[in-house]
Design an enzyme around this catalytic site. Structure first.
Site, mmCIF file in Angstrom:
data_model
loop_
_atom_site.group_PDB
_atom_site.id
_atom_site.type_symbol
_atom_site.label_atom_id
_atom_site.label_comp_id
_atom_site.label_asym_id
_atom_site.label_seq_id
_atom_site.Cartn_x
_atom_site.Cartn_y
_atom_site.Cartn_z
ATOM 1 N N GLU A 68 8.445 4.147 8.434
ATOM 2 C CA GLU A 68 9.033 5.033 7.940
ATOM 3 C C GLU A 68 10.421 5.606 8.129
ATOM 4 O O GLU A 68 11.206 6.123 7.276
ATOM 5 C CB GLU A 68 7.892 6.219 8.076
ATOM 6 C CG GLU A 68 7.216 6.470 7.057
ATOM 7 C CD GLU A 68 5.538 5.909 7.293
ATOM 8 O OE1 GLU A 68 4.702 6.627 6.789
ATOM 9 O OE2 GLU A 68 5.284 5.704 8.573
ATOM 10 N N ILE A 120 12.085 -3.510 20.298
ATOM 11 C CA ILE A 120 12.011 -4.310 18.981
ATOM 12 C C ILE A 120 11.163 -5.486 19.289
ATOM 13 O O ILE A 120 11.701 -6.624 20.002
ATOM 14 C CB ILE A 120 13.118 -4.548 18.279
ATOM 15 C CG1 ILE A 120 14.053 -3.392 18.218
ATOM 16 C CG2 ILE A 120 13.256 -5.385 17.086
ATOM 17 C CD1 ILE A 120 13.293 -2.357 17.160
ATOM 18 N N LYS A 167 8.221 1.752 18.972
ATOM 19 C CA LYS A 167 8.069 2.933 18.265
ATOM 20 C C LYS A 167 7.899 2.230 16.562
ATOM 21 O O LYS A 167 8.666 1.279 16.279
ATOM 22 C CB LYS A 167 9.428 3.854 17.953
ATOM 23 C CG LYS A 167 9.411 4.753 19.435
ATOM 24 C CD LYS A 167 10.541 5.195 19.449
ATOM 25 C CE LYS A 167 10.928 6.007 20.816
ATOM 26 N NZ LYS A 167 12.179 6.690 20.961
ATOM 27 N N GLY A 168 7.119 2.799 15.868
ATOM 28 C CA GLY A 168 6.902 2.269 14.629
ATOM 29 C C GLY A 168 8.329 2.307 13.540
ATOM 30 O O GLY A 168 8.904 3.291 13.760
ATOM 31 N N GLY A 179 0.816 -1.096 -0.143
ATOM 32 C CA GLY A 179 0.074 -0.003 -0.164
ATOM 33 C C GLY A 179 0.811 1.352 -0.180
ATOM 34 O O GLY A 179 0.884 2.215 -0.904
ATOM 35 N N PHE A 180 1.652 1.475 0.915
ATOM 36 C CA PHE A 180 2.856 2.545 1.071
ATOM 37 C C PHE A 180 1.957 3.940 1.225
ATOM 38 O O PHE A 180 2.729 4.994 1.078
ATOM 39 C CB PHE A 180 3.517 2.586 -0.157
ATOM 40 C CG PHE A 180 4.100 1.030 -0.339
ATOM 41 C CD1 PHE A 180 5.095 0.697 0.492
ATOM 42 C CD2 PHE A 180 3.993 0.615 -1.693
ATOM 43 C CE1 PHE A 180 5.551 -0.809 0.261
ATOM 44 C CE2 PHE A 180 4.503 -0.512 -2.031
ATOM 45 C CZ PHE A 180 5.175 -1.338 -1.060
ATOM 46 N N THR A 184 11.069 -9.414 11.427
ATOM 47 C CA THR A 184 10.108 -8.242 10.642
ATOM 48 C C THR A 184 10.542 -6.880 10.690
ATOM 49 O O THR A 184 10.201 -6.170 9.856
ATOM 50 C CB THR A 184 8.737 -8.450 11.280
ATOM 51 O OG1 THR A 184 8.432 -8.456 12.617
ATOM 52 C CG2 THR A 184 8.198 -9.970 10.991
ATOM 53 N N ILE A 238 -0.278 -4.463 6.013
ATOM 54 C CA ILE A 238 0.061 -4.024 4.534
ATOM 55 C C ILE A 238 1.499 -4.544 4.251
ATOM 56 O O ILE A 238 2.152 -3.868 3.135
ATOM 57 C CB ILE A 238 -0.106 -2.412 4.572
ATOM 58 C CG1 ILE A 238 0.859 -1.828 5.630
ATOM 59 C CG2 ILE A 238 -1.462 -1.943 4.723
ATOM 60 C CD1 ILE A 238 1.141 -0.188 5.287
ATOM 61 N N ALA A 248 1.569 -0.856 15.310
ATOM 62 C CA ALA A 248 2.225 -1.670 16.141
ATOM 63 C C ALA A 248 1.904 -1.039 17.523
ATOM 64 O O ALA A 248 1.585 -1.889 18.460
ATOM 65 C CB ALA A 248 3.822 -1.750 16.080
#
Length: 749
Positions: free
Chosen positions: A716, A640, A712-713, A250-251, A645, A476, A520
């Site tokens: 990006e 993490i 933390k995601g 998707g991005f 992943t 996604i 997450a």
């Protein structure tokens, strides 16, 4: 989680994707792959002009074909709720959203003007070629750079909560910059870019008895799709179900409902039968893109390298009907403690479709310019680029005058530089060579926000002792299925094999769109809360048992491990989860709950992930071709959950950073107002041959403020620093500053 011998928590372990087997065997189904009875097929017809009106549309040749069921245009579309009431989706910017087939007006090239529905896809595709449209064409404007004089401030709206405007000026930038003994200024440009995920956008609508709809949609949020459908078509929520169990990339392109969803639902309701509408690769260039942007950066420093002046402005493109905005210029004030700061951000409305969030929207755009300017300022100050950043390091977000909840960026610099071998770099441009290739080393900093949104989840401990957890989120490609399984397993002390996590269904508890690197933290916190709620119910059941060792025990005094509930002070005192669920009268233990951000705690801090990126490039001295031969990304991303992943997420961002720096560019022919390279043979993206030695380091970082999980995601942070590091390495190799991305060979020859 337990520390008992022989009991291994799953969080922090490199567990392979739980959905991996389904994906590689073809069992996983995507939006255009669901079999439904009595299925018809729709093909969209796109406009041939960029601006004007349809004066006549001839559908007779298509309708004359046996097996063509209908052709929908603005002339015969049904009356819809959204044409009477303003509608907004969850990701809509300020303005008026695009309405397919609304009227004869053409707003941009490629706009959908008709939908042909037939018994077979092949027939619908052929019939679509027979539609004849005549236009009254108006003069269009699609060039950002020739319309910069039209730039204006964006309209404000609720979107500004997640995309804040530039902060107010601090100090006196003009004076500080004029007097600075060391200074740089430059203009940075990048063209539009398109997401191009592998899976094309498609919607399959199963029309059921009584007009109920089951919709299989390609989306990054089934909740957004059902809000769209129910509002636009004025359908009760109970009559619509949207599913998206898998998504082939998707991005950001699936954050907003795309027009094939509208077309498929409209046709299914009018024909009273199931309909599938799939877009072509060319039509993937007719909605949403990373906007073309022009930036100006000026930096000043004292003789000792202390940066005291920072200016950053940006002008981005938007459509004529919405004000799409990005956070482009704010990052410098978050990373560097300059006392004299001035920032600005404006938009130029053009005859294009509204831009759309694309991986690290605004962040990778702004950081690409800022970090290249920082590299140049370091050279002008006679300092090593990393030492220059350390000289200007801060633990405060100076935009808001807030400390960071955690920031291990110094350690990112140290570990990344050590792994890369930065200390052996010769700083002189064109000083490093191998045969006919110039070798360059460059580095850059990255930052991305660490947000948490509200979400809900359900956890069910079934009568067989297995755990089923669900939330209406999306995977996604990031590994959501896997990490949610791990969180649930650890919360109730179960092996991963005893947990099933399900997502992508509006019958499940509500979750926001999956984007912004917040899934997450957001859904993970909800999953943890739902599993804890099950645990609390189990404790109540335990207390009711005769001679229970848990009588009078508080929730804080128990732990779960190895399929048992245990006393923390004496883990040998335990009851199995199977025994506890057996006490529930033959019924599963079921709990649904939500998780909200702790705003009282979080508002005192800025929450971000950080990175330090080191890159080596090889530039052919005669041909000007650039190859990224190796790169190291050191990431401070909180806890993490799954190193495997997580590493894949960062690697994906690094690959895209290479692609953005060196290849990606949607080429607009302004004579036609159309993107001309609307295919994967001419819209260049990185392929296997472009990717060499990529290395990822996760720096240990503890943060109990960002969310209950401390995560933390990572979606990006992997991309934001890469393009600038590559551009800086190209300068080191060649002595040439390229401020116009992508860096193609013609710019180096």
């Amino acid at each position: 989680m337990s520390t008992l011998p022989g009991v291994t928590p799953s969080i922090g372990k490199p567990i392979s994707r739980v959905d991996g087997v389904d994906k590689v065997t073809g069992k996983a189904k995507y939006a255009a792959e669901f079999s439904v009875p009595d299925l018809a097929y729709g093909v969209v017809v796109s406009s041939a002009i960029a601006k004007g009106k349809i004066t006549h549309i001839d559908t007779s040749d298509a309708l004359a074909l046996d097996g063509v069921l209908a052709v929908f245009t603005h002339e015969n579309r049904p009356k819809l709720a959204w044409f009477d009431i303003s509608y907004k989706d969850q990701d809509a910017p300020p303005g008026s959203p695009f309405r397919p087939l609304h009227n004869a007006t053409i707003n941009y090239s490629g706009q959908p003007i008709a939908l042909v529905v037939a018994e077979t896809f092949e027939l619908a595709r052929y019939a679509a070629t027979l539609i004849r449209a005549e236009y009254k064409e108006d003069t269009h404007e699609t060039s950002l750079e020739t319309n910069l004089h039209q730039a204006r401030k964006p309209k404000s709206g609720i979107a500004s909560l997640l995309k804040p405007p530039p902060p107010k000026p601090r100090g006196d930038f003009e004076k500080a910059y004029t007097e600075a003994p060391v200074a740089v200024n430059g203009r940075y440009v990048h063209a539009a870019e398109h997401h191009n995920p592998m899976e094309l956008f498609a919607t399959t609508v199963a029309y059921e008895k009584g007009g109920k709809l089951t919709i299989y949609d390609k989306t990054q949020g089934v909740t957004n799709s059902i809000l769209y459908v129910t509002q636009v078509f004025n359908i009760p929520f109970k009559d619509v179900r949207v599913l998206s169990p898998y998504m082939g990339g998707g991005f950001g392109s699936g954050l907003r409902p795309q027009y094939q969803l509208f077309m498929a639902v409209m046709a299914a309701r009018e024909l009273k039968r199931s309909v599938r509408v799939s877009l072509t690769r060319q039509q993937m260039f007719t909605f949403g893109h990373r906007p073309a942007t022009v930036q100006n950066v000026a930096l000043g420093a004292l003789a000792d390298g202390t940066m005291n002046a920072l200016y950053h402005d940006a002008v981005g493109e938007t459509s004529q009907f919405e004000d799409y905005t990005e956070v482009v210029v704010n990052w410098g004030g978050m990373l560097y403690p300059a006392e004299n700061v001035k920032m600005d951000y404006k938009l130029v409305p053009l005859d294009v479709y509204s831009p759309l969030d694309m991986r690290a929207p605004g962040g990778v755009t702004g950081m690409s310019a800022l970090e290249e300017a920082m590299d140049e300022l370091a050279y002008n100050a006679g300092m090593d680029p990393m030492e220059f950043r350390l000289k200007n390091y801060t633990d405060l977000d100076h935009n808001q005058n807030l400390p960071y909840s955690s920031k291990e960026l110094r350690e990112c610099f140290r570990q990344g530089a050590e792994r890369f071998g930065w200390s052996s770099r010769n700083p002189v441009p064109r000083s490093m060579k191998k045969d006919h290739n110039l070798i360059g080393w460059g580095m850059a900093t990255g930052i991305w926000e660490a947000n948490q949104m509200p979400a809900r989840a359900e956890a069910v401990l079934m009568v067989n002792g297995k755990l089923r957890v669900s939330s209406a989120t999306a995977d996604i490609g990031t590994g959501t299925y896997t990490i949610m399984t791990q969180i649930a397993a650890d919360t109730l002390g179960l092996p991963v094999s005893d947990v099933l996590f399900k997502l992508g269904d509006t019958d499940m508890p509500i979750a926001p769109i999956s984007g912004g690197s917040w899934t997450a933290a957001t859904v993970g916190s909800a999953v943890q809360a739902a599993c804890q709620a099950v645990g609390k119910t189990l404790l109540k059941l335990a207390k009711k048992m005769p001679d229970s060792p848990f009588k009078g025990v508080k929730w804080e005094e128990v732990t779960f491990s190895d399929k048992h509930m245990r006393l923390k002070r004496d883990p040998s005192v335990a009851l199995s989860l199977q025994t506890l669920v057996d006490q529930n009268g033959g019924k599963a233990v079921r709990e649904t709950t939500g998780a909200l951000p702790n705003m009282l705690k979080q508002r005192k801090y800025t929450r971000s992930a950080h990175s330090a990126v080191f890159v080596e490039v090889m530039v052919d001295e005669e041909l000007g071709t650039v190859k990224v031969t190796r790169a190291v990304s050191a990431i401070a991303g909180g806890r993490i959950l799954n190193p495997k992943t997580a590493r894949s997420q960062i690697l994906g961002g690094m690959v895209w950073g290479i692609s953005k720096a060196l290849e990606e560019e949607s080429v607009m022919d302004h004579n036609f107002g159309r993107f001309m390279n609307h295919n994967l043979s001419e819209y260049h993206v990185a392929v296997n041959a472009d990717i060499h030695d990529l290395d990822v380091i996760f720096v240990e970082e503890h943060d109990d403020i960002v969310n209950p999980l401390g995560v933390k995601g990572l979606g990006e942070i992997g991309i934001v620093g890469m393009p600038a590091a590559i551009a800086n390495a190209v300068f080191h190799a060649t002595g040439r500053r390229v401020r116009d991305l992508p860096i193609t060979l013609d710019k180096l020859l």
